[in-house]
Design an enzyme around this catalytic site. Sequence first.
Site, short mmCIF file in Angstrom:
data_model
loop_
_atom_site.label_atom_id
_atom_site.label_comp_id
_atom_site.label_asym_id
_atom_site.label_seq_id
_atom_site.Cartn_x
_atom_site.Cartn_y
_atom_site.Cartn_z
N LYS A 78 0.86 -1.19 0.00
CA LYS A 78 0.00 0.00 0.00
C LYS A 78 0.89 1.24 0.00
O LYS A 78 1.88 1.29 0.76
CB LYS A 78 -0.90 -0.03 1.24
CG LYS A 78 -1.92 1.10 1.32
CD LYS A 78 -2.82 0.95 2.55
CE LYS A 78 -3.92 2.01 2.60
NZ LYS A 78 -4.84 1.85 3.72
N SER A 155 -9.91 2.21 2.57
CA SER A 155 -8.97 2.89 1.71
C SER A 155 -8.01 1.96 0.99
O SER A 155 -7.44 2.34 -0.04
CB SER A 155 -8.15 3.90 2.53
OG SER A 155 -7.35 3.25 3.49
N SER A 179 -10.34 0.03 6.83
CA SER A 179 -9.70 0.06 5.51
C SER A 179 -9.02 -1.22 5.07
O SER A 179 -8.63 -1.32 3.90
CB SER A 179 -8.67 1.18 5.46
OG SER A 179 -9.32 2.37 5.15
N1 GLN Z 1 -13.55 4.73 5.74
C1 GLN Z 1 -12.93 5.16 6.95
C2 GLN Z 1 -12.51 6.59 6.83
O1 GLN Z 1 -12.65 7.13 5.78
C3 GLN Z 1 -11.79 4.27 7.30
C4 GLN Z 1 -10.55 4.59 6.58
C5 GLN Z 1 -9.39 3.78 7.09
O2 GLN Z 1 -9.55 2.81 7.80
N2 GLN Z 1 -8.20 4.22 6.73
O3 GLN Z 1 -12.03 7.17 7.77
#
Ligand code: GLN
Length: 485
Positions: A78, A155, A179
């Site tokens: 990532k 994400s 995410s």
């Molecule tokens: N969808 C969540 C957010 O936008 C989680 C994102 C994440 O876990 N990095 O904060």
Amino acid sequence: MTDLTELTIAEAREGLRNKEFTATELTESYIQNMEKKRPLNAYVCETPEQALERAKASQSRIEAGSGGDLEGIPLGIKDLFCTKGIATTACSKILQGFIPPYESTVTAKLLAAGANFLGKLNLDEFAMGGSNETSAFGPAVNPWSKDVPLVAGGSSGGSAAAVAAGMCAAATGTDTGGSIRQPSAFCGVTGIKPTYGRCSRYGIIAFASSLDQAGPIAKDVRDCAIMLKVMAGHDAKDATSAKNAVPDFEQALGGDIRGLRIGIPKEYRPAGLNEEIAAYWDKAAAMLKDKGAEIVEISLPHTKYALAAYYIIAPAEASSNLARYDGLRYGNRVDGAHLDDMYINSRTAGFGAEVKRRIMIGTYVLSAGYYDAYYLKAQKVRRLIRDDFVKAFASCDVILTPTAPTAAFAIGDETMSQDPINMWLNDVFTVSVSLAGLPAMSLPIGLNKDGLPLGMQIIGRAFDEETVFKAASALEKQAGFKGVK
Ligand code: GLN
């Protein structure tokens, strides 16, 4: 010859050891797939030359019998993990041109175990999002897409898409509020967010430091166990990393689950929950019961406040973490007549809309007049949510819930992608776990009527990933899910 990109890590390791193929052949197969499937936009940076070089070195070590646990295994990373000498952007324009002079601890551990990196994977900008659509490189596309391109989730959308499409054997992800789990569910792959502190955050670009955790996204439960064992462990460079010993998670797989108590939280089944997801949830519980587990109803009464608390705490920490991107020290600079103008111009041009939204919310809730009303209150709610779990785990060993309230939706979808609140609501099953710092895994349970994968989430006690792995491997076997190929 079998398609080498279909092999799990466990199978590829066997094949390499038994000289059925070489590390170079394995890497080449993945590189071919990366080229073929470039329209999925899973990778934002490909490093095939380095990968082939490393594969050669791996092959010599394998032949000498001195390979590490992941020797010659091609992984995707990532693009939130700093990789020495390789561009790292967090998929933000503000980090364009940033080449880290150091390696994150997690990626350093993977390299030390012999893993081979194929490139950097797409994500929502600074990991803020649930669909990968906030990425400065555009969204990753879900390999399960049929007529219209679907989101890969977020994400870690690039990570999940790449694993599902055979563009890497496994990938790293990070999870702040879901995410790792939600994109795994959307793409029909398996991912675990470990207990907060299990993996070092050193060298992972920070979003919300009290929530961020690294973890693997892989083809199955066993591969997650293999990956996590390498990634986890105390690190003097991260004061929040835990000193707990790292067990051999593979040992927990395939065990007898008779008597294992599976908690089903009654508050997680609101009226209007998608019928197919509710049906799969019942089916998953029945599958575990069939194998001798005991199903118990539990209560997590403060869950209804979890989204509200998360979307105060995460932006608050983000606004503070992102203050460092001022155009002076990192990445992109847009000049201005005065220093302040330069800051404003650089941040205006460098950050996307979602990141700006979070910085504004975060700065607001931390400001002197509102701190007590929002941030402090959210922290108190966080404690209540954590206490709910502690109480619940007195009567169960793991908790079973769906991973997300929907399957993957279309890129640009009116109700989701165009409305930040609906997008945030998609995190309803994952954020409470993050606020409580607990480990949780998502694994595919089956397809909905549109032929799209759905995921189940298994939540464990702090530092009890082993029981999560045990329950997940039993459920995986029962579900018999076949990934996209
Ligand atoms: N969808 C969540 C957010 O936008 C989680 C994102 C994440 O876990 N990095 O904060």
